[in-house]
Design a protein around this motif. Structure first.
Motif, mmCIF file in Angstrom:
data_model
loop_
_atom_site.group_PDB
_atom_site.id
_atom_site.type_symbol
_atom_site.label_atom_id
_atom_site.label_comp_id
_atom_site.label_asym_id
_atom_site.label_seq_id
_atom_site.Cartn_x
_atom_site.Cartn_y
_atom_site.Cartn_z
ATOM 1 N N GLN A 89 -13.897 60.224 79.016
ATOM 2 C CA GLN A 89 -13.227 61.176 80.064
ATOM 3 C C GLN A 89 -13.130 60.214 81.406
ATOM 4 O O GLN A 89 -12.102 60.408 82.250
ATOM 5 C CB GLN A 89 -14.529 62.248 80.478
ATOM 6 N N ASN A 90 -14.070 59.237 81.584
ATOM 7 C CA ASN A 90 -13.930 58.443 82.976
ATOM 8 C C ASN A 90 -12.824 57.606 83.230
ATOM 9 O O ASN A 90 -12.247 57.557 84.075
ATOM 10 C CB ASN A 90 -15.316 57.606 82.967
ATOM 11 N N THR A 132 -10.017 58.589 81.240
ATOM 12 C CA THR A 132 -8.756 59.336 81.104
ATOM 13 C C THR A 132 -8.540 60.521 81.878
ATOM 14 O O THR A 132 -7.413 60.460 82.981
ATOM 15 C CB THR A 132 -8.543 59.777 79.683
ATOM 16 N N SER A 152 -11.233 62.264 84.194
ATOM 17 C CA SER A 152 -11.943 62.668 84.979
ATOM 18 C C SER A 152 -11.272 62.785 86.710
ATOM 19 O O SER A 152 -10.849 61.901 87.042
ATOM 20 C CB SER A 152 -13.052 61.889 85.224
ATOM 21 N N ALA A 179 -9.854 56.941 86.871
ATOM 22 C CA ALA A 179 -9.175 57.688 85.748
ATOM 23 C C ALA A 179 -7.720 57.502 85.624
ATOM 24 O O ALA A 179 -6.991 57.457 86.744
ATOM 25 C CB ALA A 179 -9.610 59.098 85.825
#
Length: 754
Positions: free
Chosen positions: A468-469, A471, A473, A479
């Protein structure tokens, strides 16, 4: 002009025949010497302790705690002492009558006295020039342009203060009253910037009037026409007011005519000042060596492609942690954050839309959402009737995917993209994020597809293994979605075919084997020339190797381990290879990319792909451990009979020419190098983020992220020792002040004898 110079010479001689001029000069030297040597001493100490110090010119001279800031904070105390007797002395002694009856005009008198203050101001500036020379001796490759710009700003501030002091001195026959009144005017000019913050036009006027921080741009490497014009207008205004004040006693005009004259003068100055401060009329000169206060060439090239208005709309959730930044009283502060872009986009339209809705934070149970919003509106200066309710904001824009945060949109020719605030110390989007948003408006985003359906790494979860971080976030500056990318979840079973619009397809650590139907979709995407990133893990060799065979690549059996006294043995510290630079994937030799739990990548098999090693584990002492083991319970050592010690390749880049494109492939023996946990690692200095950015820039053909890098600073070393700094301090705090004190004493004694 001769009369003006004669008056200036006389005024300057009178100034130095009094103790005040000498005392102020001595105190100023002591203050400057103490501030500079203390800052220099602190940096030299950091250098001795091995700390990394960079941009010493800006660090020591600029900023809110630098040398120029210290000087600027004291100037307002010195000038009233120098100007309090300029006219009040003439009025109290009666010599004003002789002056007015002499063959000189009032304008010549005032300009002569002001010119004397300009010359004294130049004496103060000469002290600053001496400090600049001391800086040149003490700092390697001092940025002279930066320092000179700061000195110019402080000199213009001195002149503006002197003009104000001259006017106040003309209003009274008491010098103490003139000094106190001058300080009062300084305080008023500083405070006026806080008036009318909730009314746009009034806020613009009061902000322009305010002298607070007006020299900040100068001392931080940027000269703007609006600041130069401000100082010239303030000087001209108070000199004209002084002339009109003295002329009023020689003219017979009504009080209403006097008020009209003063009002017209003030209105004219305000009008000129307001117009000159508009972005479309403002010009800039960057005094820094590498133009650090100016947008990079790539950002400027993006802006040049815009041929229509851009609208920046801020959606301010009153219940969000950043809500205060969207309040009306913060408008000036907000505008400053986009100064670099207003310089090139003077017609940028900036709107604010206040709303309230639920947030990710805990909500008090004793108050409803509306009650909390109403209280917040009162605190931040909003009319609650103008604040949109949850239903009203959802009819306008859906901000739920943005977690109902304080978020902005940029609009251009019907296209809209988000510009976010971030959960870090800076909070505001910087050049890289703003330029990426603008580029999305004039072109297309780069699309990253992350395959799902077989328990691959997830792009929305916050767990250690997820992505997540890097891509999706919305609160993370790093990101991809904040740097020009769209990140899609490619649920393979829901797609008839993998989209050919992807910049890259990411297959990261699948847990279950792909079905023949799924493999057919992936192979069709590859056969069409689609870019792909495949990340494996120990134990996944059997699952991925049959698929990787088409690239002439395989994941080696076993697990990579690396000798270490501090870290887990499977924390592999890799470095980029020299060959990787051909694809723009190289990092400095000392930078480390960690790949915890990795396998070696074998390459060079028969295929149509050109293969280049990218990441290699070659120090300290990596080896391949075969078989099963448990790092937490087993004592692991290198076994010469079963293990293999080799400099292992952990990532390989491949390329293949197609008729209309070049296919790019990256295969890594580790899927954790860009995981949430690894990007947050703090026990070792890593370059995983920098490497991941380069990887996706390669896949996007260099389009994103935007390159906002600048040349490395070269003023990174203190060239004097601690003892030499102490000698410098002795000179500035002892020798020079004592010499001036002796010169002043001799001058005053001789004057008294005459």
């Amino acid at each position: 002009m001769k009369k003006i110079f004669k008056i200036a010479k006389l005024e300057l001689s009178l100034l130095f025949y009094s103790p005040i001029a000498w005392i102020v000069l001595i105190i100023f030297i002591v203050q400057c010497g103490l501030s500079f040597t203390d800052l220099l001493y602190t940096k030299e100490t950091s250098q001795q302790l091995g700390s990394t110090i960079k941009s010493l010119t800006a660090d020591i001279f600029g900023g809110g705690k630098g040398f120029f800031s210290a000087v600027q904070g004291k100037l307002f105390l010195y000038i009233p002492l120098l100007t309090m007797g300029l006219m009040s002395r003439e009025i109290s002694s009666g010599s004003i009558k002789l002056l007015l009856s002499s063959p000189v005009t009032i304008a010549e008198i005032i300009l002569g006295k002001f010119f004397a203050m300009m010359l004294y101001g130049f004496l103060l500036v000469s002290v600053l020039l001496c400090i600049m020379l001391a800086g040149a001796v003490s700092i390697e490759n001092l940025d002279f342009g930066f320092v000179a710009g700061g000195i110019l700003g402080l000199y213009m501030l001195i002149c503006a203060y002197a003009a104000i002091g001259l006017f106040m001195s003309s209003l009274t026959s008491y010098q103490v009253v003139a000094a106190i009144s001058t300080l009062a005017i300084f305080a008023a000019l500083k405070f006026v910037g806080n008036i009318g913050q909730t009314i746009d036009f009034v806020r613009d006027i009061t902000y322009w009037i305010s002298i607070d921080g007006r020299a900040d741009n100068f001392v931080n490497g940027l000269i703007s026409s609006k600041d130069v014009i401000y100082f010239l207008l303030v000087i001209g205004l108070f000199l004209l007011l002084t002339i009109m004040r003295l002329n009023s006693g020689r003219e017979i005009i009504s009080a209403s005519q006097k008020v009209m004259r003063y009002s017209l003068l003030v209105i004219a100055v305000l009008a000129i000042g307001y117009l000159s401060s508009l972005p479309s009329f403002t010009r800039y000169f960057d005094t820094t060596r590498f133009k650090n206060r100016t947008l990079t060439a790539e950002s400027q090239a993006i802006i040049k492609q815009l041929d229509g208005p851009v609208t920046l709309t801020s959606y301010v959730n009153l219940l969000n942690i950043n809500a205060h930044l969207g309040a009306p009283k913060f408008r000036i502060f907000e505008l400053r954050q986009f100064d670099q872009y207003l310089r090139y986009l003077p017609d940028l339209k900036i709107n604010y839309v206040p709303y309230y809705d639920s947030t990710m934070t805990r909500n008090p149970k004793d108050k409803t959402l509306e009650e909390r919003a109403e209280r917040a509106a009162t605190a931040f200066g909003y009319e609650f009737e103008d604040v949109l309710s949850p239903a009203e904001i959802k009819n306008r824009i859906d901000l739920v995917p943005e977690e109902n945060r304080f978020v902005r949109t940029m609009e251009y020719k019907g296209k809209t993209t988000f510009l976010r605030m971030f959960a870090d110390m800076i909070a505001y989007p910087q050049e890289a994020e703003v330029s990426a948003a603008l580029k999305r408006l004039i072109g297309k985003p780069a699309i990253v597809g992350v395959l799902s359906g077989n328990d691959e790494r997830n792009i929305v979860k916050t767990g250690d293994k997820a992505y997540q971080n890097i891509t999706t976030s919305v609160s993370s500056r790093t990101a991809l979605i904040n740097h020009g990318f769209d990140v899609l979840d490619i649920a393979i079973d829901q797609y008839k075919a993998i989209p050919d619009s992807l910049s890259v397809l990411v297959i990261a650590d699948p847990i279950t084997a792909y079905t023949p139907e799924q493999l057919a979709k992936i192979n069709a995407y590859i056969a069409a020339g689609g870019n792909i990133l495949i990340a494996g893990e120990p134990g996944k060799q059997g699952l991925l190797n049959p698929f990787l065979k088409q690239f002439g690549v395989s994941l080696n059996e076993g697990t990579l381990l690396q000798k270490s006294d501090k870290y887990e043995l499977d924390l592999i510290q890799t470095h980029t290879t020299k060959e990787a630079s051909t694809y723009g994937l190289s990092l400095p030799e000392s930078w480390i990319v960690t790949t915890p739990g990795a396998v070696a990548v074998n390459y060079g098999g028969s295929s149509d792909y050109k293969a280049v090693p990218v990441l290699v584990a070659n120090k300290p002492d990596p080896w391949i451990k075969y078989g099963t083991f448990n790092l937490e319970t087993d004592k692991i050592t290198f076994n010469r009979q079963t293990d293999k010690k080799v400099p292992a390749v952990v990532a390989v880049a491949l390329s293949k020419k197609f008729p209309n494109k070049e296919q790019k492939v990256l295969i890594t023996g580790d899927a954790d190098f860009m995981s949430n946990a690894e990007l947050s690692r703090s026990n070792i200095r890593i370059a995983n983020f920098e490497f991941a950015v380069q990887v996706f820039k390669w896949f996007s053909n260099g389009e994103y992220p935007i390159n906002t890098s600048r040349p490395d600073p070269i003023d990174n070393k203190i060239t004097v020792s601690r003892s030499e700094i102490n000698w410098m301090k002795m000179l500035l705090l002892g020798v020079l002040p004592i010499a001036l004190a002796l010169a002043g004493s001799i001058t005053l004694i001789r004057r008294k004898r005459k």
